[in-house]
Design an enzyme around this catalytic site. Structure first.
Site, PDB file in Angstrom:
ATOM      1  N   LYS A 114      67.986  10.334 -86.814  1.00  0.00           N
ATOM      2  CA  LYS A 114      66.819  10.019 -87.653  1.00  0.00           C
ATOM      3  C   LYS A 114      66.458  11.261 -88.431  1.00  0.00           C
ATOM      4  O   LYS A 114      66.742  12.384 -88.004  1.00  0.00           O
ATOM      5  CB  LYS A 114      65.619   9.628 -86.774  1.00  0.00           C
ATOM      6  N   ASP A 154      63.824   4.238 -94.268  1.00  0.00           N
ATOM      7  CA  ASP A 154      62.892   3.990 -93.159  1.00  0.00           C
ATOM      8  C   ASP A 154      61.492   3.921 -93.800  1.00  0.00           C
ATOM      9  O   ASP A 154      61.392   3.742 -95.018  1.00  0.00           O
ATOM     10  CB  ASP A 154      63.009   5.104 -92.104  1.00  0.00           C
TER      11      ASP A 154
HETATM   12  N1  GLU Z   1      65.384   2.744 -90.433  1.00  0.00           N
HETATM   13  C1  GLU Z   1      65.976   1.569 -89.897  1.00  0.00           C
HETATM   14  C2  GLU Z   1      65.785   1.505 -88.393  1.00  0.00           C
HETATM   15  O1  GLU Z   1      64.911   2.128 -87.850  1.00  0.00           O
HETATM   16  C3  GLU Z   1      67.420   1.376 -90.328  1.00  0.00           C
HETATM   17  C4  GLU Z   1      68.356   2.460 -89.952  1.00  0.00           C
HETATM   18  C5  GLU Z   1      69.732   2.315 -90.568  1.00  0.00           C
HETATM   19  O2  GLU Z   1      69.981   1.332 -91.248  1.00  0.00           O
HETATM   20  O3  GLU Z   1      70.524   3.211 -90.365  1.00  0.00           O
HETATM   21  O4  GLU Z   1      66.459   0.783 -87.711  1.00  0.00           O
END
Ligand code: GLU
Length: 430
Positions: A114, A154
């Site tokens: 993240k 996100d």
């Molecule tokens: N931000 C999204 C999540 O928390 C997607 C993450 C992604 O697609 O890599 O799942």
């Protein structure tokens, strides 16, 4: 000193403390080795950067940014980039941990990561956001890449931010590298159905939950006779609300940062969406009653979808919740304590790492399509998404029965079963 005492750097946020508590509970229930559990409590790698940005007025402002890889056991790191004023290392680390669990749970060949910048993007112009995104990408460039770690949108970011990240990375490499991010616009290699995927998945699992509860003789809901409230009318909440309404469910309330709107007869979502696009907020919507976010959480509805941010349902308001099914669209919207309380009251909670996994599943499809240069249509994407979500739901429900625990613990057990096997097979280096 006990090796359980940590430096504390990662542990400062409630989200991280909750994530560790949940993991410990799952570990205890499944009899996980403490060696594995200990490794999973801490991210593999974290980078903190400062990001100076020339603002439109000529001044320079410096922002704090992070990229954290929690695990790369199953494949490249995967997870979004968050722009939010509360972002910090601990929160990003917790979210990276959730990504590891999410990817493992749904069977993707991806690890968990993240990133985030401590910023309120609504206070920045488009040019300032572009400069921020590009400089951040450059600062973390040694950590990311299609085989290393793949960011995505996100909270506070979208396809445009991903396009800037992809361009910055590609400029540095000297050729186009679309696989470095997912959630890109379709014109530069994005996948059909990616923007809607998280919201769709949130509703697919509600359908499975209703079916299962009926099969187990625990409850007999009919989605087309249910009422629902959606907390957070953003990228996930808008789609979840539409998908619920498409199935005949009456969406009586939705909300954004400033508050919510309520109509006991069901909102006209087309009209609400049009108002939202024009005004960028639900505030002042004339055709429904204004309510607070707290009132929305406590509404007498069948289904509640918290789709905004973490820490929304806590010990302070858990007793107000009247919904019978909660599908967690956001990451960590219910604290561990509130989750245990609600489950003890018979509320069926579909946990984040399952309920909102649709986003990363279609991110994975985007990555795969990009590697093959062969693209699927939206129908194919949705069918494949539905198939993976169904399989994951039933595996989790199976573990909930086997271990006689709630869906949250069962979801973590399902993830950790796969992950710990991979960790043991790969062994410890050196
Ligand atoms: N931000 C999204 C999540 O928390 C997607 C993450 C992604 O697609 O890599 O799942």
């Amino acid at each position: 000193m006990s090796h359980n005492l940590r430096s504390g750097l990662y542990e400062t946020s409630p989200l991280y403390q909750n994530a560790v508590m949940d993991l410990e509970m799952a570990g205890k229930t499944m009899g996980l080795s403490s060696n594995v559990l200990d490794r999973l409590k801490m991210p593999k790698k974290a980078m903190c950067v400062s990001i100076p940005v020339r603002m439109d007025d000529g001044s320079v402002k410096t922002f704090e940014g992070y990229r954290v890889q929690h695990s790369t056991t199953l494949g490249p790191g995967k997870g979004g980039i968050r722009f939010h004023p509360e972002v910090n290392l601990s929160e990003v680390s917790a979210l990276a941990m959730l990504m590891t669990m999410k990817c493992s749970l749904v069977g993707l060949p991806l690890g968990g990561a993240k990133g985030g910048i401590r910023v309120d993007p609504s206070q920045l112009s488009r040019a300032e956001q572009q400069a921020l995104t590009r400089r951040f990408t450059m600062e973390i460039i040694s950590m990311i890449g299609p085989e290393q770690d793949i960011p995505a949108p996100d909270v506070g970011t979208d396809g445009q931010h991903m396009a800037w990240m992809m361009d910055t990375y590609s400029m540095a490499k000297g050729h186009a590298v679309p696989g470095v991010v997912t959630g890109k616009p379709m014109e530069i290699g994005g996948s059909a159905g990616r923007p809607e995927s998280t919201g769709r998945g949130v509703v697919y699992v509600i359908e499975h939950a209703i079916e299962l509860l009926k099969k187990q003789n625990k409850a007999d809901f009919k989605l087309n006779q249910c009422t629902a409230a959606v907390h957070g009318f953003g990228k996930v909440g808008t789609v979840a609300a539409d998908e619920l309404a498409m199935r005949g469910c009456k969406v009586v309330a939705v909300s954004d940062f400033f508050g919510g709107i309520y109509d006991k007869n069901g909102l006209d979502l087309k009209d609400v969406n049009a108002y939202m696009s024009k005004n960028r907020t639900l505030k002042g919507y004339p055709k429904a009653e204004a309510i607070t976010n707290e009132q929305l959480i406590g509404l007498n509805v069948d289904i509640l979808v918290p789709a905004a941010i973490d820490g929304v349902i806590t010990r302070e308001n858990m007793k107000n919740v009247k919904a019978k099914i909660i599908s967690e669209g956001a990451n960590g919207p219910i604290t561990s304590e509130a989750q245990q309380y609600l489950e003890s009251q018979g509320v069926y909670i579909i946990p984040d790492i399952l309920a909102n996994a649709g986003g990363v599943i279609v991110s994975y499809f985007e990555w795969v399509q990009g590697l093959q240069q062969f693209f699927w249509n939206e129908k194919e994407v949705n069918e494949k998404l539905a198939e993976i979500m169904a399989r994951a739901f039933h595996r989790v429900a199976g573990n909930a029965e086997k271990f006689n625990c709630g869906m949250k613990t069962a979801a973590l057990i399902t993830s950790v079963e796969r992950l710990s096997q991979a960790m043991l097979l790969r062994g410890l280096f050196p």
